[in-house]
Scaffold this motif. Structure first.
Motif, PDB file in Angstrom:
ATOM      1  N   ARG A 198       0.789  -1.340  -0.139  1.00 32.56           N
ATOM      2  CA  ARG A 198       0.123   0.054   0.276  1.00 32.56           C
ATOM      3  C   ARG A 198       0.600   1.257  -0.035  1.00 32.56           C
ATOM      4  O   ARG A 198       0.401   2.183  -0.675  1.00 32.56           O
ATOM      5  N   LEU A 199       2.063   0.901   0.822  1.00 26.05           N
ATOM      6  CA  LEU A 199       2.302   2.156   1.345  1.00 26.05           C
ATOM      7  C   LEU A 199       3.531   2.646  -0.873  1.00 26.05           C
ATOM      8  O   LEU A 199       3.529   3.911  -1.006  1.00 26.05           O
ATOM      9  N   ASP A 200       3.782   1.368  -0.624  1.00 26.49           N
ATOM     10  CA  ASP A 200       4.739   1.288  -2.781  1.00 26.49           C
ATOM     11  C   ASP A 200       3.167   1.803  -4.328  1.00 26.49           C
ATOM     12  O   ASP A 200       4.059   2.871  -4.489  1.00 26.49           O
ATOM     13  N   ARG A 201       2.305   1.644  -3.222  1.00 26.96           N
ATOM     14  CA  ARG A 201       1.275   1.924  -4.687  1.00 26.96           C
ATOM     15  C   ARG A 201       1.063   3.733  -4.223  1.00 26.96           C
ATOM     16  O   ARG A 201       0.667   4.871  -5.174  1.00 26.96           O
ATOM     17  N   LEU A 202       0.978   4.308  -2.793  1.00 30.90           N
ATOM     18  CA  LEU A 202       0.475   5.541  -2.917  1.00 30.90           C
ATOM     19  C   LEU A 202       1.770   6.270  -2.716  1.00 30.90           C
ATOM     20  O   LEU A 202       1.776   7.300  -3.760  1.00 30.90           O
ATOM     21  N   ILE A 203       2.989   5.879  -2.975  1.00 28.68           N
ATOM     22  CA  ILE A 203       4.168   7.055  -3.547  1.00 28.68           C
ATOM     23  C   ILE A 203       3.813   6.610  -5.122  1.00 28.68           C
ATOM     24  O   ILE A 203       4.135   7.536  -5.476  1.00 28.68           O
ATOM     25  N   LYS A 204       3.767   5.703  -5.753  1.00 27.57           N
ATOM     26  CA  LYS A 204       4.117   5.579  -7.421  1.00 27.57           C
ATOM     27  C   LYS A 204       3.174   6.461  -7.733  1.00 27.57           C
ATOM     28  O   LYS A 204       3.047   7.370  -8.687  1.00 27.57           O
ATOM     29  N   MET A 205       2.152   6.489  -6.658  1.00 29.50           N
ATOM     30  CA  MET A 205       0.765   7.236  -7.898  1.00 29.50           C
ATOM     31  C   MET A 205       0.857   8.606  -7.311  1.00 29.50           C
ATOM     32  O   MET A 205       1.138   9.099  -7.928  1.00 29.50           O
ATOM     33  N   LEU A 206       1.605   9.471  -6.403  1.00 30.98           N
ATOM     34  CA  LEU A 206       2.431  10.954  -6.121  1.00 30.98           C
ATOM     35  C   LEU A 206       2.897  11.154  -6.714  1.00 30.98           C
ATOM     36  O   LEU A 206       3.093  12.079  -7.750  1.00 30.98           O
ATOM     37  N   LYS A 207       3.838   9.757  -7.365  1.00 27.08           N
ATOM     38  CA  LYS A 207       5.013  10.626  -8.714  1.00 27.08           C
ATOM     39  C   LYS A 207       4.689  10.357  -9.572  1.00 27.08           C
ATOM     40  O   LYS A 207       5.296  11.675 -10.880  1.00 27.08           O
ATOM     41  N   GLU A 208       3.248   9.649 -10.362  1.00 27.55           N
ATOM     42  CA  GLU A 208       2.874   9.580 -11.124  1.00 27.55           C
ATOM     43  C   GLU A 208       2.076  11.455 -11.916  1.00 27.55           C
ATOM     44  O   GLU A 208       2.101  11.843 -12.775  1.00 27.55           O
ATOM     45  N   HIS A 209       1.624  12.368  -9.930  1.00 24.16           N
ATOM     46  CA  HIS A 209       1.027  13.380 -10.363  1.00 24.16           C
ATOM     47  C   HIS A 209       2.476  14.167  -9.973  1.00 24.16           C
ATOM     48  O   HIS A 209       1.744  15.294 -10.112  1.00 24.16           O
ATOM     49  N   ASP A 210       3.587  13.906 -10.718  1.00 22.69           N
ATOM     50  CA  ASP A 210       4.313  14.836 -10.740  1.00 22.69           C
ATOM     51  C   ASP A 210       4.588  15.608  -8.802  1.00 22.69           C
ATOM     52  O   ASP A 210       4.940  16.772  -9.281  1.00 22.69           O
TER      53      ASP A 210
END
Length: 270
Positions: free
Chosen positions: A232-244
Motif C-alpha cells: 500500500r505504501l509502494d502504491r501510494l508513492i507511485k501514485m504521487l510520483k505519477e502526479h509529479d
C-alpha cells in the motif's frame, strides 16, 4: 509537495490493550518494519523524515545511520514512547543528535499529544509536528486548530494533513482501512487544495501483526499490516510520483517556507 514521515519508535501498542511487551521485543518489531520502509523508499527513489525516540536511536544506531546515509531526515519523537516526560523534549534532542552525529531540527510528541511550545522553542527546534487537526474518538479533538502549517513564536507548526471541509484524517489508520482508490482520491484532493500533503506511519505497521494474536490488537490496526502495508505504501508513492509530486524532508519544507538554507549536510544516496 509530499511530506512523508514515520514515527520510529519501539513497538508498545500491545500495552494499550493490556499486554506487556519488553523493550527488546518492541525493538525487534520496529527494526524489521523500518528496514521494510527503507527498502520501499529506496526502490522508489524518494525521501522521508523519521521521527525517532531516544530508545530507538540508542538501541538501533545502525538503522539511524542507514536512514541518514539514504538521504532521509532524522527528527525527534521523545525518549520512551510509552512513558513521555516533560524533560523529553530536550533530552530526546541530546540523545538523537549524539547517535546521529548531526544537529536535529524537528520534534513530534509521542502519539501526537500536546507538548509545550515554549519547551520546543527553548530546546532549539525549528519545527513541531505534533498536531492532528481532526476528530478521532478517544484520541484527538482538534477541529478548531489550523489545518495547514503555521508559525507559533519562532517554531513552525506542521500538522498532519486532513481533508478540506470535513477534516477526514489521512494518517496511517486511513491507509490501513480505506479502499486504496478512495484514499488516493482524498489525498490528491487535499494536495490540490493545500499545495502539499503530510502524513505519517509507524514501522510496526509493516510487521506481520496478523501472525501475532498474542498482541491482542484490534482489527483496524492489524488490517492490511505487514507485506500488505508495504504494498500500500509502494502504491501510494507511485501514485504521487505519477502526479509529479516532489518529496521533501520536513527541514527542506521549513527552509522553503522561510527562505533559509537547509544546513543539514545530507547527501541523497539511493
Amino acid at each position: 509537495m509530499i511530506l512523508l514521515s514515520f514515527d520510529t519508535e519501539e513497538f508498545d501498542v500491545p500495552r494499550e490493550h493490556g499486554v506487556s511487551i519488553s523493550l527488546a521485543d518492541g525493538m525487534k518489531v520496529s527494526c524489521e518494519g523500518t528496514r521494510r520502509i527503507l527498502d520501499v523508499l529506496r526502490h522508489n527513489g524518494v525521501r522521508a523524515t523519521f521521527f525517532c525516540t531516544g530508545n530507538f536511536a540508542e538501541h538501533a544506531p545502525e538503522l539511524i545511520q542507514r536512514i541518514l546515509n539514504a538521504g532521509h531526515e532524522v527528527a525527534c519523537h521523545g525518549v520512551d514512547h510509552w512513558q513521555p516526560r516533560e524533560t523529553d523534549v530536550a533530552l530526546s534532542k541530546q540523545i538523537v543528535e549524539r547517535v546521529a552525529g548531526r544537529e536535529v531540527y524537528g520534534y513530534r510528541q509521542p502519539r501526537m499529544f500536546p507538548v509545550s511550545d515554549e519547551q520546543i522553542e527553548q530546546a532549539g527546534y525549528r519545527y513541531n509536528s505534533s498536531l492532528n487537526p481532526a476528530f478521532v474518538p478517544g484520541r484527538y479533538m482538534h477541529l478548531t486548530e489550523p489545518r495547514t502549517c503555521f508559525d507559533k513564536g519562532k517554531v513552525m507548526q506542521i500538522p498532519a494533513s486532513v481533508t478540506p471541509w470535513l477534516r477526514l484524517p489521512l494518517f496511517w489508520l486511513a491507509l490501513h482501512n480505506m479502499p486504496q482508490p478512495i484514499y488516493h482520491c482524498l489525498v490528491r484532493r487535499t494536495l490540490r487544495h493545500d499545495g502539499y500533503f503530510m502524513t505519517y506511519f509507524h514501522p510496526w505497521e509493516f510487521y506481520d501483526l496478523k501472525e501475532h494474536p498474542e498482541f491482542r490488537l484490534p482489527f483496524i490496526i492489524r488490517n492490511n499490516s505487514g507485506q500488505q502495508m508495504v504494498q500500500r505504501l509502494d502504491r501510494l508513492i507511485k501514485m504521487l510520483k505519477e502526479h509529479d509530486s516532489s518529496f521533501l524532508t520536513f527541514n527542506e519544507f521549513y527552509a522553503l517556507k522561510h527562505h533559509t538554507p537547509r544546513q543539514d549536510n545530507q547527501e541523497f544516496r539511493i
